[in-house]
Structures are given as structure tokens and as C-alpha cells.
Design an enzyme around this catalytic site. Structure first.
Site, PDB file in Angstrom:
ATOM      1  N   CYS A  74     111.139  85.660  25.049  1.00  0.00           N
ATOM      2  CA  CYS A  74     111.580  84.893  23.885  1.00  0.00           C
ATOM      3  C   CYS A  74     110.383  84.598  22.965  1.00  0.00           C
ATOM      4  O   CYS A  74     109.901  85.481  22.291  1.00  0.00           O
ATOM      5  CB  CYS A  74     112.349  83.647  24.305  1.00  0.00           C
ATOM      6  SG  CYS A  74     113.287  82.899  22.949  1.00  0.00           S
ATOM      7  N   HIS A 162     116.393  85.540  28.063  1.00  0.00           N
ATOM      8  CA  HIS A 162     115.802  84.824  29.196  1.00  0.00           C
ATOM      9  C   HIS A 162     116.301  85.429  30.504  1.00  0.00           C
ATOM     10  O   HIS A 162     117.387  85.090  30.968  1.00  0.00           O
ATOM     11  CB  HIS A 162     116.146  83.331  29.124  1.00  0.00           C
ATOM     12  CG  HIS A 162     115.388  82.618  28.065  1.00  0.00           C
ATOM     13  ND1 HIS A 162     114.126  82.101  28.276  1.00  0.00           N
ATOM     14  CD2 HIS A 162     115.689  82.374  26.765  1.00  0.00           C
ATOM     15  CE1 HIS A 162     113.690  81.559  27.161  1.00  0.00           C
ATOM     16  NE2 HIS A 162     114.608  81.709  26.230  1.00  0.00           N
ATOM     17  N   GLU A 164     115.336  84.796  33.414  1.00  0.00           N
ATOM     18  CA  GLU A 164     115.193  83.848  34.511  1.00  0.00           C
ATOM     19  C   GLU A 164     116.394  82.921  34.695  1.00  0.00           C
ATOM     20  O   GLU A 164     116.460  82.196  35.682  1.00  0.00           O
ATOM     21  CB  GLU A 164     113.919  83.013  34.316  1.00  0.00           C
ATOM     22  CG  GLU A 164     113.973  82.018  33.168  1.00  0.00           C
ATOM     23  CD  GLU A 164     113.657  82.586  31.798  1.00  0.00           C
ATOM     24  OE1 GLU A 164     113.459  81.783  30.864  1.00  0.00           O
ATOM     25  OE2 GLU A 164     113.595  83.821  31.628  1.00  0.00           O
TER      26      GLU A 164
END
Length: 183
Positions: A74, A162, A164
Site C-alpha cells: 500500500c 493488503h 496480511e
């Protein structure tokens, strides 16, 4: 054991990046403040985390000169583009949303295994508009033309989304691919 440091750019998901790397086989990881002097970085690879503002990325730009693999997520992706000659600007789409990302390069070492597409969680308040010289655009979506980019000669990579967070499909696979790049 591969040592991958996560550079903390004050993003809300940075601790999840650290945790996902920590849980991968063969990875040792540390969460490092972005004000850490570049000469104190001793790692096989770096993840430049997301964050609220490119003005708050500390020494992150200097870490691009360490000659080790780098993955920007990001804001980290945007910082890479801006520092290396690409263009970053305001996105048309805005805040966080579920986005289907199309993989453009099945041979790319970071995102190629995710082809043909994945569902991701991403913010498009700001985004990479033009990749820097030496980079290939490796993923796109209906809301963003540069969802991912790679410079395989320098082992510098970026993703807008993202990996994660639980909302993103196959995020652990992307981190495993980065671990393999760092070997």
C-alpha cells in the site's frame, strides 16, 4: 533461516504483516521503526508497511538502496514508485474495499502464482499511476491500473492491496513468494 524485517510506517495492519511473516516456515522477522538508520539494517529482505502518510515514512526511501529485496505494501508500494521515478496520485475509488485483482504476469516471482485473479482488501485513496523505469506492471483491477509492480533485476516489488488481512485471498502465499525471493 531468512531474516525479513518489517518497516513500521504506522499502518493499522503492520502488526499483521509481522505476524504473517513470523508464522512462515524458515522466516525470522523483526518489526523495525522507520527512523532506524539504513546502516543498522541487517536483513535478507524488507517489507515497507502501509501507513497514513508518505510524509511519515522516515528513512524508508533510503532502504531502497540497501541492495536487498524489498516488498512495499500500500503506502510502501506508493513510496517505491514515487522515489524511483514513477507517479503517485489520488485514486478515483477512495477508501477500503473488496477488489478483484487480475494478475498480468504469471512468470512474476511475487504475484505470478496468484493468477489468474484474487480477491483483495485494498485502499485506493492514493495509488501508483505510472510505474518507475525498470518496473513491470504485474496486476490491475477495474479501479486501479497498477495493483502490483515488480523490478526483478533489483528485487523490488509493490502491491496496492493488503495481503496480511483475512479479507485478502492467498495473502500467506504472497509472503511465501517474497520469502523465496529473499533466499
Amino acid at each position: 533461516m531468512i531474516d525479513i524485517h518489517v518497516i513500521d510506517n504506522h499502518g493499522q495492519f503492520t502488526h499483521l504483516e509481522h505476524r504473517m511473516l513470523r508464522d512462515l516456515d524458515g522466516v525470522s522477522t523483526e518489526l523495525i521503526d522507520n527512523e532506524t538508520p539504513p546502516e543498522e539494517i541487517d536483513a535478507d529482505g524488507l517489507v515497507l508497511s502501509g501507513g497514513p502518510s508518505i510524509e511519515e515514512t522516515g528513512n524508508s526511501a533510503a532502504y531502497l538502496d540497501l541492495d536487498i529485496p524489498v516488498l512495499g505494501i500500500c503506502l510502501g508500494h506508493q513510496l517505491i514508485a514515487q522515489e524511483l521515478g514513477g507517479e503517485v496520485g489520488e485514486g478515483d475509488y477512495g477508501g477500503y474495499a473488496d477488489v478483484e485483482v487480475r494478475i498480468l504476469s504469471e512468470s512474476d516471482p511475487l504475484v505470478g502464482s496468484l493468477a489468474p485473479s484474487i480477491r483483495t482488501w485494498a485502499s485506493h485513496a492514493d495509488e501508483v499511476l505510472t510505474v518507475p523505469p525498470g518496473f513491470e506492471r504485474t496486476a490491475e483491477s477495474d479501479v486501479c491500473g497498477v495493483e502490483a509492480m515488480s523490478d526483478t533485476d533489483r528485487d523490488i516489488y509493490g502491491v496496492q492491496w493488503h495481503p496480511e488481512v483475512a479479507h485478502t485471498e492467498r495473502g500467506e502465499e504472497l509472503f511465501a513468494n517474497f520469502r523465496d525471493i529473499c533466499q
